[in-house]
Scaffold this motif. Structure first.
Motif, short mmCIF file in Angstrom:
data_model
loop_
_atom_site.label_atom_id
_atom_site.label_comp_id
_atom_site.label_asym_id
_atom_site.label_seq_id
_atom_site.Cartn_x
_atom_site.Cartn_y
_atom_site.Cartn_z
N UNK A 26 -2.09 11.95 7.65
CA UNK A 26 -3.38 12.43 7.15
C UNK A 26 -4.19 11.37 6.42
N UNK A 27 -3.50 10.40 5.81
CA UNK A 27 -4.21 9.44 4.95
C UNK A 27 -4.09 7.99 5.41
N UNK A 28 -3.23 7.74 6.39
CA UNK A 28 -3.08 6.38 6.88
C UNK A 28 -2.20 5.49 6.02
N UNK A 29 -1.40 6.08 5.13
CA UNK A 29 -0.42 5.28 4.38
C UNK A 29 0.55 4.69 5.40
N UNK A 30 0.86 3.42 5.26
CA UNK A 30 1.71 2.78 6.26
C UNK A 30 3.20 3.00 5.96
N UNK A 31 3.97 3.04 7.02
CA UNK A 31 5.42 3.14 6.90
C UNK A 31 5.96 1.94 6.12
N UNK A 32 5.37 0.78 6.34
CA UNK A 32 5.80 -0.44 5.63
C UNK A 32 5.63 -0.28 4.12
N UNK A 33 4.53 0.31 3.69
CA UNK A 33 4.29 0.53 2.25
C UNK A 33 5.32 1.50 1.69
N UNK A 34 5.54 2.60 2.40
CA UNK A 34 6.50 3.60 1.93
C UNK A 34 7.92 3.02 1.88
N UNK A 35 8.28 2.22 2.86
CA UNK A 35 9.61 1.62 2.90
C UNK A 35 9.78 0.60 1.78
N UNK A 36 8.77 -0.24 1.57
CA UNK A 36 8.87 -1.31 0.59
C UNK A 36 8.73 -0.82 -0.85
N UNK A 37 7.85 0.16 -1.08
CA UNK A 37 7.51 0.54 -2.45
C UNK A 37 7.87 1.98 -2.81
N UNK A 38 8.04 2.84 -1.80
CA UNK A 38 8.34 4.24 -2.03
C UNK A 38 7.07 5.07 -2.15
N UNK A 39 7.24 6.38 -2.05
CA UNK A 39 6.09 7.29 -2.12
C UNK A 39 5.45 7.26 -3.50
N UNK A 40 6.26 7.09 -4.53
CA UNK A 40 5.75 7.07 -5.90
C UNK A 40 5.58 5.61 -6.31
N UNK A 41 4.40 5.07 -6.01
CA UNK A 41 4.12 3.67 -6.29
C UNK A 41 2.62 3.44 -6.34
N UNK A 42 2.24 2.35 -6.99
CA UNK A 42 0.84 1.95 -7.03
C UNK A 42 0.31 1.75 -5.62
N UNK A 43 1.10 1.06 -4.81
CA UNK A 43 0.66 0.73 -3.46
C UNK A 43 0.38 1.98 -2.63
N UNK A 44 1.24 2.98 -2.75
CA UNK A 44 1.03 4.23 -2.01
C UNK A 44 -0.19 4.96 -2.54
#
Length: 165
Positions: free
Chosen positions: A66-84
């Motif tokens: 729905x939002x275009x969050x990347x799998x790479x971001x979720x893998x590297x930083x987790x769902x609860x992160x600044x990057x996400x």
């Protein structure tokens, strides 16, 4: 009678009044609040002039779809992160007609926390099409699920006003 505490209702009322006068629309991207930010805004009569849409993206897959969050971001930083949170707000803004968006992702508890990411940790981001980008890392503490979620709504509403300028 409101579904929300009086201070949240007043914050939401100020946003609806101000944004209506300025012709601004809002979108929300919510994880730990599960739609409460959009709910607080739509509690106010006349909110249809301001609230464009809300995305409730509780799962990682929903954040990606729905939002275009990347799998790479979720893998590297987790769902609860600044990057996400930053990717969530960008997706909410550019997948809507809104001038301003806010995104939240956090751990409301009572479970799910860790030493690095304790219960009460919430990342919030707000962004305007004018270029203003905000991020806050809040550590509300283990004050209970409801209080963490309501504190997050309060912070998110403040950030919407700040991002709108």
């Amino acid at each position: 009678m409101s579904l929300f505490p009086a201070d949240i209702e007043e914050q939401a009322r100020r946003i609806i009044t101000d944004f209506t006068a300025r012709g601004l629309m809002v979108s929300t991207a919510e994880s730990c609040t599960g739609g409460l930010i959009a709910g607080a805004l739509t509690e106010i009569s006349g909110s249809s002039a301001v609230v464009d849409r809300g995305f409730v993206t509780y799962t990682n897959q929903a954040k990606m779809d729905m939002l275009g969050v990347t799998d790479a971001t979720l893998t590297a930083h987790g769902a609860v992160s600044k990057e996400t949170a930053l990717q969530m707000v960008h997706g909410a803004l550019y997948r809507s007609k809104a001038a301003v968006a806010v995104a939240v992702t956090g751990i409301a508890g009572p479970g799910g926390g860790s030493a690095d990411k304790p219960v009460g940790l919430v990342h919030l981001s707000a962004k305007s099409r004018g270029g203003k980008l905000l991020h806050r890392e809040m550590r509300y503490g283990d004050i209970g699920r409801t209080d963490i979620r309501l504190a997050t709504v309060r912070t998110a509403l403040e950030m919407l006003m700040e991002a709108a300028g």
